[in-house]
Scaffold this active site. Structure first.
Site, PDB file in Angstrom:
ATOM      1  CB  CYS A  35      -4.940   1.331   3.007  1.00  0.00           C
ATOM      2  SG  CYS A  35      -5.598   2.970   2.639  1.00  0.00           S
ATOM      3  CG  ASN A  75     -10.302   3.463   1.186  1.00  0.00           C
ATOM      4  OD1 ASN A  75      -9.920   3.085   2.285  1.00  0.00           O
ATOM      5  ND2 ASN A  75      -9.468   3.698   0.197  1.00  0.00           N
ATOM      6  CG  HIS A  77      -7.407  -1.357   1.701  1.00  0.00           C
ATOM      7  ND1 HIS A  77      -8.252  -0.745   2.604  1.00  0.00           N
ATOM      8  CD2 HIS A  77      -7.024  -0.383   0.823  1.00  0.00           C
ATOM      9  CE1 HIS A  77      -8.350   0.536   2.297  1.00  0.00           C
ATOM     10  NE2 HIS A  77      -7.635   0.780   1.223  1.00  0.00           N
TER      11      HIS A  77
END
Length: 320
Positions: free
Chosen positions: A112, A277, A247
């Site tokens: 990420c 996500n 993020h």
């Protein structure tokens, strides 16, 4: 001497949208359970597309936006933790399909944090006048165990990216910090392959595994520290930063980071509600959305911050 700038941004999301109610039909969960814990309502999932397919759509948009020919590209960097294959790289597949014959191409695996890592590296690699595509792309759905509600409800598929050009007369990439915590590698993993005893021919890999509590604690403590240190390197006060593009892992994490930085939450755009996500793609998708909606504008200063598997953090202060 010239400096790197972001010329344009683009993103792409698969057509299939799956909401929390649909997930409740295949696992023990509910819209209320998912939303209150994560801030997620829906996510986009690929059906017949792989990671390179999503990234290729973004690459085409970036070239069209900037009116460039693929042969004008010098570098293609793809951040992903869900590549099409171990080899060739996702970037190489894209380079071939674009016909970007002059571009070196490779992937970065930093989960990420990958998009920030890729941006920072591309900035340092480009020579005067050169151009690069920096893409974050994921098809995380192929790594999910749809019976595990602790992970399956979190993730979505998508891609985003930017076109970089090293032709600016003043710095735009103001400061960065990349950090890895490999001693915490077991806290978040996916796609682990296993040795096959000779002459075994079965090949297997692991689905997502995550210690949610540990990752939450890590993110809420290390991300603010990374952001503060990056701003300090650039000599920029946090209050002078126009937006913090984090993020999109969990809405509660983003709120806690804003609180620890003592910055208003309206400076932290959120799209996790609609996208889930998307790992290395999340900040790139968010940046494109914010530019399209006028939430961030050319000339403003933004902080990009990634965090996740590795464990890793990455922060980059950029003047758009």
């Amino acid at each position: 001497m010239s400096f790197t700038r972001i010329v344009t941004a683009a993103s792409y999301l698969p057509a299939l949208v799956v909401d929390n109610d649909q997930l409740s039909e295949i696992m023990d969960t509910s819209d209320e359970w998912i939303y209150t814990r994560t801030g997620i309502k829906r996510r986009h999932l690929a059906t017949d597309q792989n990671t390179s397919d999503l990234a290729l759509e973004v690459a085409k948009k970036l070239l069209a936006n900037s009116q460039l020919d693929p042969a004008d590209l010098d570098l293609i960097v793809v951040a992903t933790m869900s590549p099409d294959a171990a080899t060739p790289s996702t970037a190489a597949i894209i380079q071939g399909k674009l016909g970007a014959k002059n571009a070196a191409a490779f992937d970065i695996s930093a989960a990420c944090s990958g998009f920030v890592y890729a941006l920072d590296l591309a900035d340092k690699m480009l020579a005067d006048g050169q151009k690069s595509l920096v893409l974050g792309a994921e098809v995380l759905s192929k790594l999910l165990d749809w019976g595990d509600r602790s992970t399956a409800v979190l993730f979505g598929d998508g891609a985003g990216g930017v076109l970089l050009s090293k032709d600016a007369d003043q710095p735009h990439f103001l400061a960065s910090q990349l950090k890895t915590y490999g001693d915490k590698a077991d806290e978040l993993s996916a796609g682990i392959t296993f040795p096959q005893p000779f002459p075994g021919q079965q090949h297997d890999y692991s689905c997502f595994q995550m210690n949610g509590r540990a990752v939450y604690t890590f993110a809420t403590h290390q991300v603010p520290q990374s952001i503060v240190e990056t701003a300090r390197k650039a000599g920029v006060e946090l209050g002078a930063i126009d937006a913090f593009l984090l993020h999109q892992a969990n809405a509660r994490i983003i709120k806690q980071v804003a609180k620890r930085l003592d910055q208003p939450f309206d400076k932290f755009p959120v799209n996790i509600t609609e996208c889930g996500n998307t790992s290395a793609a999340s900040e790139a998708i968010l940046l494109d959305e914010c530019l399209a909606k006028g939430m961030v504008k050319k000339g403003q200063t933004i902080m990009l911050a990634g965090f996740g598997g590795g464990l890793t953090t990455g922060s980059l202060l950029v003047k758009l």
